[in-house]
Write an enzyme that holds these catalytic residues in place. Structure first.
Site, PDB file in Angstrom:
ATOM      1  N   LEU A   1       0.826  -1.237   0.080  1.00  0.00           N
ATOM      2  CA  LEU A   1       0.075   0.018  -0.013  1.00  0.00           C
ATOM      3  C   LEU A   1       0.729   1.058  -0.061  1.00  0.00           C
ATOM      4  CD1 LEU A   1      -0.129   0.969   3.069  1.00  0.00           C
ATOM      5  CD2 LEU A   1      -1.435  -0.714   3.624  1.00  0.00           C
TER       6      LEU A   1
ATOM      7  N   GLY B   1      12.033  14.598 -10.062  1.00  0.00           N
ATOM      8  CA  GLY B   1      11.717  15.618  -8.941  1.00  0.00           C
ATOM      9  C   GLY B   1      13.052  15.708  -7.991  1.00  0.00           C
TER      10      GLY B   1
ATOM     11  N   CYS C   1       8.918   4.154   3.511  1.00  0.00           N
ATOM     12  CA  CYS C   1       9.318   2.753   3.066  1.00  0.00           C
ATOM     13  C   CYS C   1      10.547   2.870   1.829  1.00  0.00           C
ATOM     14  CB  CYS C   1       8.347   2.122   2.251  1.00  0.00           C
ATOM     15  SG  CYS C   1       6.688   1.622   3.178  1.00  0.00           S
TER      16      CYS C   1
ATOM     17  N   LYS D   1       5.204  13.441   0.391  1.00  0.00           N
ATOM     18  CA  LYS D   1       4.404  13.532  -0.925  1.00  0.00           C
ATOM     19  C   LYS D   1       2.958  13.963  -0.728  1.00  0.00           C
ATOM     20  CE  LYS D   1       2.185   9.088  -0.942  1.00  0.00           C
ATOM     21  NZ  LYS D   1       1.970   7.560  -1.855  1.00  0.00           N
TER      22      LYS D   1
END
Ligand code: UDX
Length: 446
Positions: free
Chosen positions: A163, A268, A275, A335
């Site tokens: 996930l 970027g 993670c 993010k």
């Protein structure tokens, strides 16, 4: 058929999404954590972190009694359920290798509980652990403490999750694949049948394999995604030296090749989060211990370390000496759609700006409270993007939040002291912005 009951240890992103996921489909779920504050929030239906689409279902499942979070009660959790997902954290040690202390203590508690249990119970390692951990660490502790044999006395599986924060709940409910590492067939059958019941006809492709292959699948997947990011960032850095080149178009065209695919090719300021940085480092350390140097991943990691500092370098190229200059930072989270700042690129960037003597003002839609615990009063915090830009000499776009994508050149020029914008995530159209202000972006040749 009566639904199986499930316990989940650890209620970070993985544990909580697993718990809510099962509870939302009618399973009785008991979660257990050492964190009393988090447990209290969960039992009131409040997620302990910002995660879209989790709140409503958490509230519902708690209200209808299907999800209950206990404090430090592994024994009850194991005794009252059929399967236990262990989703406790596996942080890094200072040398980058994996720290298994939480896995070890929770496994010890599960083992003790299994000793008191007369029925078959399956233990599932959901946390990310280096290959060999389930077989060589988890299994012996469970056997010693339960005084039972793995296989006949209890079942053991390793079931990694894939996930992403920001879409953690969606990813839990609609995973691309299920990976079941099994100690023996009976354990694997038990977990697969749980997933068959959970997903029904829509069960995703399921891979059944050994415990260590399952463990490695997680690291290999994350390492390849991190490699794609460092690869495209390398191309971005090269583009900057080639007049007229633009990494965004390079990535779009590359992504149309079915063998490459379009995802994880956004150039970027590098990858952050809980993670990729941790997993890449842990795999490097683990492989080194096995006598094999992962040179490719060492390069991925080192590129990611220098990439955020490019933002500061751009700042210096555009403004000269940064002493006393006001720099506006848009985005602090690692993010968009999360308040998580673990390994956020904003951290090395802001630290470097402060070292250069700049005055930093930052804004993020949700991560400001967490940023305050990191930077305290070393920087200023704005309550909106517009307030952040006021009187700034330069703006650095660090996180790709949707609300920043909507900003127009005028939103910057009307309140900044100098209209200078550095797009660290390639969210703005270079043509439109460079017509109206001093604009530069990662991966754009001049
Ligand atoms: C990741 C994996 O995607 C997920 O499968 C795993 O279970 C956990 O780690 P997450 O850390 O939540 O998930 O975020 P992800 O969306 O993968 O982004 C990680 C970092 O890479 C972010 O900092 C993001 O900004 C950056 N990134 C991602 C890029 O720089 N470019 C991209 O193209 C994609």
């Amino acid at each position: 058929m009566k639904k199986q009951t499930i316990s989940v240890l650890g209620i970070g992103y993985v544990g909580l999404c697993t718990a809510v996921g099962f509870a939302s489909r009618g399973y009785n779920v008991i979660a257990s954590t050492h964190d009393a504050e988090k447990a209290a929030k969960i039992n009131k239906g409040i997620p302990p972190f910002h995660e879209p689409n989790l709140q409503k279902l958490l509230e519902e499942t708690v209200q209808n009694g299907l999800l209950n979070c206990l404090i430090n009660q592994t024994e009850t959790a194991v005794l009252e359920t059929d399967l236990t997902f262990n989703a406790v954290g596996t942080p890094s040690k200072p040398d980058g290798s994996i720290d298994l202390q939480f896995i070890e203590t929770s496994t010890y508690e599960i083992g003790k509980a299994l000793n008191k249990k007369n029925t078959y119970h399956v233990v599932i390692v959901k946390s990310t652990v280096v290959p060999g951990t389930t077989q060589n660490i988890v299994k012996p502790i469970l056997e010693k403490e339960s005084k039972k044999l793995c296989g006949s006395g209890f079942g053991l599986c390793m079931n990694p999750e894939f996930l992403r924060q920001g879409s953690a709940f969606e990813d839990t409910m609609h995973t691309d694949r299920i990976v079941i590492g099994e100690y023996d067939k009976k354990s694997g059958d038990a977990l697969e049948s749980l997933y068959q019941d959970f997903y029904g006809k829509n069960i995703p492709p399921t891979i059944r394999t050994t415990l260590s292959t399952a463990e490695l699948i997680k690291y290999a997947s994350n390492s390849l995604l991190a490699t794609k990011i460092s690869f495209i960032n390398t191309m971005a850095n090269l583009c900057e030296k080639i007049p007229g080149a633009d990494v965004k178009i390079v990535a779009t065209a590359m992504g149309l090749d079915k063998r490459i695919g379009p995802l994880f090719l956004n150039a970027g300021l590098g990858y952050g989060g809980s993670c990729f940085p941790k997993d890449v480092k842990a795999l490097i350390a683990h492989s080194k211990n096995l006598g094999y140097r992962l040179e490719l991943l060492e390069a991925v990691e080192s590129i990611n370390k220098t990439q955020p500092l490019k933002a500061v370098q751009f700042c210096k190229e555009l403004l000269g000496n940064l002493k006393g200059k006001r720099v506006a930072i848009l985005g602090l989270a690692f993010k968009a759609d999360t308040d998580d700042m673990r390994e956020a690129r904003a951290i090395p960037i802001i630290n470097q700006l402060l070292e250069e003597g700049a005055n930093v003002t930052a804004y993020d839609p949700v991560a400001v409270p967490i940023a305050k615990t990191i930077f305290e009063n070393k920087i200023q915090y704005a309550s909106s993007a517009t307030a952040c830009l006021k009187n700034a000499d330069c703006c650095l776009l660090v996180t790709e939040w949707d609300e920043f994508k909507k900003l127009k050149p005028e939103d910057f020029t009307k309140s900044m002291k100098q209209p200078v914008l550095i797009d660290g995530r390639r969210i703005y159209d270079p043509e439109e912005f460079s017509r109206k202000m001093k604009f530069t972006a990662i991966g754009l040749g001049h």
